[in-house]
Scaffold this motif. Structure first.
Motif, PDB file in Angstrom:
ATOM      1  N   ARG A 115       0.828  -1.213   0.000  1.00  0.00           N
ATOM      2  CA  ARG A 115       0.000   0.000   0.000  1.00  0.00           C
ATOM      3  C   ARG A 115       0.854   1.251   0.000  1.00  0.00           C
ATOM      4  N   ARG A 119     -14.181   7.005  -1.974  1.00  0.00           N
ATOM      5  CA  ARG A 119     -12.907   6.495  -1.452  1.00  0.00           C
ATOM      6  C   ARG A 119     -11.801   7.534  -1.628  1.00  0.00           C
ATOM      7  N   LEU A 144      -9.669   9.553   1.066  1.00  0.00           N
ATOM      8  CA  LEU A 144      -8.223   9.327   1.028  1.00  0.00           C
ATOM      9  C   LEU A 144      -7.458  10.641   0.892  1.00  0.00           C
ATOM     10  N   PRO A 158      -8.506   9.164   7.050  1.00  0.00           N
ATOM     11  CA  PRO A 158      -9.111   7.828   6.942  1.00  0.00           C
ATOM     12  C   PRO A 158      -8.118   6.738   6.562  1.00  0.00           C
ATOM     13  N   ALA A 159      -7.097   7.087   5.818  1.00  0.00           N
ATOM     14  CA  ALA A 159      -6.104   6.088   5.426  1.00  0.00           C
ATOM     15  C   ALA A 159      -5.247   5.661   6.610  1.00  0.00           C
ATOM     16  N   LEU A 160      -5.218   6.480   7.650  1.00  0.00           N
ATOM     17  CA  LEU A 160      -4.414   6.176   8.833  1.00  0.00           C
ATOM     18  C   LEU A 160      -5.201   5.410   9.890  1.00  0.00           C
ATOM     19  N   TRP A 174      -7.296   2.131  10.566  1.00  0.00           N
ATOM     20  CA  TRP A 174      -7.536   0.813   9.993  1.00  0.00           C
ATOM     21  C   TRP A 174      -8.283  -0.071  10.959  1.00  0.00           C
ATOM     22  N   GLN A 233      -7.239  -4.663   8.017  1.00  0.00           N
ATOM     23  CA  GLN A 233      -6.343  -3.719   7.357  1.00  0.00           C
ATOM     24  C   GLN A 233      -7.057  -2.918   6.274  1.00  0.00           C
ATOM     25  N   ARG A 234      -8.330  -2.633   6.509  1.00  0.00           N
ATOM     26  CA  ARG A 234      -9.092  -1.759   5.615  1.00  0.00           C
ATOM     27  C   ARG A 234      -9.124  -0.379   6.244  1.00  0.00           C
ATOM     28  N   GLY A 235      -8.719   0.621   5.480  1.00  0.00           N
ATOM     29  CA  GLY A 235      -8.800   1.996   5.954  1.00  0.00           C
ATOM     30  C   GLY A 235     -10.251   2.440   6.020  1.00  0.00           C
ATOM     31  N   HIS A 254     -11.557   4.876   4.630  1.00  0.00           N
ATOM     32  CA  HIS A 254     -12.025   5.230   3.288  1.00  0.00           C
ATOM     33  C   HIS A 254     -12.548   4.000   2.551  1.00  0.00           C
ATOM     34  N   ASP A 255     -11.924   2.836   2.757  1.00  0.00           N
ATOM     35  CA  ASP A 255     -12.406   1.604   2.136  1.00  0.00           C
ATOM     36  C   ASP A 255     -13.686   1.115   2.801  1.00  0.00           C
TER      37      ASP A 255
END
Length: 141
Positions: free
Chosen positions: A39, A109, A113, A118-120, A122, A126-128, A130-131
Motif C-alpha cells: 500500500r 474512497r 483518502l 481515513p487512510a491512517l 484501519w 487492514q481496511r482503511g 475510506h475503504d
C-alpha cells in the motif's frame, strides 16, 4: 455478553487469525488483503506520478498535485481495477459485495483518502476508513 438467539452473529466477535478472514478472503496469495508495504509503495508511485505531472504543467502547485492524484484514482479504479501504483504492486480495488466497483465508490474512497486521516485509521482487516465507507477492499491481484 450473551448472544442474541435471533441473531447468532451478535455478541462478542472472536479476533480474526489474519486480515481479511472475516471478509472471506484467503490468508495469503491472490485475493488476500493487500498488506501495508504494498500500500505504501502504491501511494508513493501514485503521488510521484501526480507530482511529476504537477511539476511539468503547473509548477508543482500543491492543489494541482492533489487534484491530479484524485483524478488518477477516480479514473483508474473503475477502469483498470486500481491506480497505477496499485497495479504496479500487484493489487486491485474490489467491492466487498462483488461485481463492478462502479463510479461512486472510487469518488467517495478518493475524497476520503485525499484528506489522509481515513487512510491512517484501519480495522483488523487492514481496511482503511475510506475503504470501509466506500464498501471496498484492496486485494492482491
Amino acid at each position: 455478553m450473551p448472544q442474541n438467539p435471533q441473531n447468532p452473529r451478535s455478541g462478542p466477535i472472536a479476533p480474526s487469525r489474519y486480515p481479511g478472514e472475516r471478509l472471506g478472503l484467503p490468508e495469503t496469495g491472490r485475493g488476500s488483503v493487500g498488506r501495508v508495504g504494498r500500500r505504501i509503495g502504491a501511494i508513493v508511485v501514485d503521488w510521484g506520478i501526480a507530482a511529476l505531472i504537477s511539476w511539468a504543467f503547473f509548477h508543482y502547485d500543491p492543489l494541482a498535485n492533489i487534484l491530479i492524484f484524485a483524478l488518477m484514482q477516480i479514473v483508474f479504479i473503475p477502469t483498470i481495477g486500481g491506480s497505477i501504483g496499485h497495479r504496479v504492486f500487484g493489487m486491485r480495488v474490489v467491492a466487498i459485495r462483488g461485481g463492478w466497483v462502479g463510479l461512486w465508490r472510487p469518488i467517495v474512497r478518493t475524497a476520503l483518502l485525499s484528506i489522509a486521516v481515513p487512510a491512517l485509521v484501519w480495522d483488523s482487516d487492514q481496511r482503511g476508513f475510506h475503504d470501509k465507507i466506500a464498501g471496498t477492499v484492496l486485494i492482491r491481484a
